[in-house]
Scaffold this active site. Sequence first.
Site, PDB file in Angstrom:
ATOM      1  N   LYS A 108     -12.226  -1.079   7.559  1.00 30.90           N
ATOM      2  CA  LYS A 108     -11.541  -1.834   8.457  1.00 30.90           C
ATOM      3  C   LYS A 108     -11.948  -1.857   9.851  1.00 30.90           C
ATOM      4  CE  LYS A 108      -8.564  -2.273   4.454  1.00 30.90           C
ATOM      5  NZ  LYS A 108      -8.006  -1.350   3.611  1.00 30.90           N
ATOM      6  N   TRP A 164       0.762  -1.179  -0.041  1.00 28.29           N
ATOM      7  CA  TRP A 164      -0.154   0.062   0.163  1.00 28.29           C
ATOM      8  C   TRP A 164       0.775   1.278   0.122  1.00 28.29           C
ATOM      9  CZ3 TRP A 164      -4.265  -0.416  -2.059  1.00 28.29           C
ATOM     10  CH2 TRP A 164      -5.175  -1.461  -1.699  1.00 28.29           C
ATOM     11  N   ASP A 202      -1.059   6.842   6.076  1.00 25.77           N
ATOM     12  CA  ASP A 202      -1.982   5.936   5.657  1.00 25.77           C
ATOM     13  C   ASP A 202      -2.553   4.931   6.681  1.00 25.77           C
ATOM     14  OD1 ASP A 202      -3.844   4.183   4.787  1.00 25.77           O
ATOM     15  OD2 ASP A 202      -2.763   3.696   2.769  1.00 25.77           O
TER      16      ASP A 202
END
Length: 362
Positions: free
Chosen positions: A198, A103, A174
Amino acid sequence: MHEIYNFSAGPSMLPKSVMKKVKKEFLNWSNIGMSMLEISHRSVDFIKIAESSEKNLRKLLLIPRNYKILFLHGGARGQFSAVPMNLSKNFGEEVDYINSGYWSLSAAIESKKYCKTNIINVKKIKNNKKYILPMKNWKVKKTSSYLHYCPNETIEGISIYEEPKFKKKVVVGDFSSTILSRFIKIKNYDLIYAGSQKNIGPPGITILIIKKNLFYKANKYTPSILNYTINYKNKSMFNTPNTFTWYISNLVFKWILKNGGVKCIEEKNIKKSKLLYRAIDKSNLYKNNIKITNRSQMNITFNLINKSLNKKFLEESKKEGLLNLKGHNIIGGMRASIYNAMPLKGIQKLIKFMLKFEKKYG
Ligand SMILES: *Cc1c(COP(=O)(O)O)cnc(C)c1O
């Protein structure tokens, strides 16, 4: 029927009590005779939810007043574009991106469209164990406009627990699979973003915690819908927000508050992940190759030493109500995502199954 546990990386498990509440008030929210799905984001009733959600998130993370909270669209990937556009006024400005996995590298690659991106690799391997370089060894440039990193790589299950303390550097994180899983000091960051799917709620909202002095720095070509200042001025309602996810997110915030806040949740998460890692380390069939200090508390990845058993492992775990244990395609193996809503019982059941499976086939 036996209890089902969903180990999906996202969208992921939600607290049962939250879903029951949503179900109970689905057709008639707060006695107004309409569903939450039907009410206007401009209505007094919805604005109450928006204000309450901000208040609750502030309380959970002790967010100082000079930080603003935005509830946006576009997911974390939307922020991969929005961050460079909002934080660098001119094309080609120099920016630092830490590469710790899939990511963070994806964010770096997207930023190259707008910036001169220094990609700083911090992934290392020693004695067959993966680890992340300590922050003091990160080769951050003095001249860069900001530093971006990802404290929990959801796919690899590798985490950075150190909090950043770089002098005079704008730090962007992030936090998609980190937010609300452990307590952090907000003032160590300038901008934090996270997709909702999440640890917050269903998909559809991106939460930003942003230091106020970062407004008014956007490249003039930034699409209005991605522009932080415009969204702030419009109270995150420049266009129609995802009202339903926003409402459920607030229920999740309340659920965390009721359960003792982020520090209590963090203790539970440490306990849950330790139990599972211990079971993996003790076994002769399962293996995790990440150094203990960088192991994720949210996404526990492991391989079966005998790969030919992978399919059987997934089939049999599914039969026991242990769902979505397949690792991400890019690294293979298994992954148990154990976000806040995963109860200890789910971990215990998984460990019991893993032991039984090893006895049978290992
Ligand atoms: C899931 C995830 C993303 C992608 O999120 P989207 O909301 O689907 O764009 C990005 N970064 C991290 C760390 C993630 O876990």
